[in-house]
Design an enzyme around this catalytic site. Structure first.
Site, PDB file in Angstrom:
ATOM      1  N   TYR A 147       0.849  -1.208   0.000  1.00 10.17           N
ATOM      2  CA  TYR A 147       0.000   0.000   0.000  1.00 10.17           C
ATOM      3  C   TYR A 147       0.877   1.248   0.000  1.00 10.17           C
ATOM      4  CZ  TYR A 147      -3.114   3.598   1.892  1.00 10.17           C
ATOM      5  OH  TYR A 147      -3.825   4.754   2.111  1.00 10.17           O
ATOM      6  N   LYS A 151       1.031   4.220  -2.932  1.00 12.69           N
ATOM      7  CA  LYS A 151       0.870   5.656  -2.697  1.00 12.69           C
ATOM      8  C   LYS A 151       2.142   6.408  -3.116  1.00 12.69           C
ATOM      9  CE  LYS A 151      -2.499   7.243  -1.055  1.00 12.69           C
ATOM     10  NZ  LYS A 151      -3.845   7.579  -1.618  1.00 12.69           N
TER      11      LYS A 151
END
Ligand code: UDP
Length: 326
Positions: A147, A151
């Site tokens: 994750y 990002k």
């Protein structure tokens, strides 16, 4: 103004703030984690429009970016629980979505603000974390680091579109944002513990509870976002937005218990029982917010006490509404 993810917790507060200052707002949201009820306060506003759709729909994004002057990109898979339970969907949505939005913003030369996250820093435990701090990550096989990487790819896209193509982008990294309308469904600690206390249930504190976080009220976050959006010197830059009032999760639970006069006990739950395999927590996370403060004069206005009082009042109102028939 186009707000992707505008029916989410943070997005809906941004929409209200933009309308208050006289902007017309279009929300694009697929209602995966957002709730249409979050937009109830603005539904009748003639300057507001809701579009049910995905940031992965290139044609739709192209049309909406074309008709708007600027974009706030908040649509993303959120919450540690969701990203460890649905890593594939989270990873692809976050990367593809941002790529599509940025490409459209570039095509029509639109100002764009991207919301990133303190997860970028991974397990760097430096205090406080400055924007140029190193990213310290574990294996890409661990969902949380995947994750963080997705990002980071979003951020990189924003920087390179700015540097190589002159696109006016600003990236903000949010640290534990809390406030009204934040759902307990995606694992966030304050909405969960407060509801547990109000219901007289045990408050679930993971690990030993000595891990710390700084919680920032969504109203302060929106104020910071708009100050940066309005400031041409923020273009091409990245900014932390968060509070520096640090608390351990165990202290947080004790404060909630004291404030609610709850008989609820704190229940310590081992991480492996709380999260699926592939989870690692970080011990501390404190933002350095000198950059946004120096540039815009932004200061955090609400304390953790204010945040907890409001969250408890919201949970009690919800509970009262649930017991009234009809
Ligand atoms: N946490 C907890 N009990 C809960 C939910 C979360 O003790 O019911 C802990 C979690 O393990 C973490 C902290 O609270 O250490 C903040 O969690 P949250 O998911 O709100 O945010 P993040 O992990 O992204 O900082």
């Amino acid at each position: 103004m186009l707000v992707t993810g505008g029916s989410g917790f943070i997005g809906s507060h941004l929409v209200e703030a933009l309308l208050r200052r006289g902007d017309a707002v279009v929300v694009l949201d697929n209602l995966s984690t957002g709730r249409i009820a979050n937009l109830d306060p603005v539904q009748r506003n003639p300057d507001f429009r809701f579009v049910h759709g995905s940031v992965l729909d290139e044609l739709m994004v192209d049309e909406l970016v074309h008709e708007c002057d600027a974009v706030f990109h908040l649509a993303a898979a959120v919450g540690v629980r969701l990203i460890v339970e649905q890593p594939l969907r989270s990873f692809t949505t976050n990367i593809r979505g941002s790529e599509i939005i940025l490409a459209a913003a570039h095509k029509y030369r639109r100002r764009i603000m991207l919301t990133s996250t303190s997860e970028i820093y991974g397990k760097n435990s430096a205090v406080p974390l400055r924007e140029d701090a190193d990213r310290v990550l574990g294996s890409p096989a661990v969902a949380r680091w995947a994750y963080s990487t997705a990002k980071a790819v979003d951020e990189i896209l924003a920087y390179v579109y700015h540097r190589e193509r002159g696109l006016p982008t600003t990236v903000i990294r949010l640290f534990n944002t809390v406030g009204p309308r934040q759902s307990p469904a995606y694992g966030m600690v304050i909405p969960r513990l407060v509801r547990q206390a109000v219901a007289g249930e045990a408050m679930t504190v993971y690990g030993d509870g000595a891990q710390t976080r700084c919680f920032c009220h969504v109203g302060d976050v929106i104020d910071g976002m708009l100050r940066l959006f309005d400031n041409p010197a923020a273009i091409g830059e990245v900014f932390n937005l968060g509070s520096q009032e640090e608390t351990s999760i165990l202290d947080l639970a004790n404060r909630i218990a004291a404030k609610t006069e709850a008989s609820s006990e704190v229940q310590l739950i081992a991480y492996q029982d709380a999260y699926p395999v592939g989870f690692e927590d970080m011990r501390r996370r404190v933002p350095d917010t000198t950059k946004v403060e120096t540039l815009t004069g932004w200061r955090v206005q609400r304390t953790l006490d204010d945040i907890l009082n409001e969250a408890i009042a919201e949970a009690r109102a919800e509970q009262a509404a649930a017991v009234i028939p009809g």
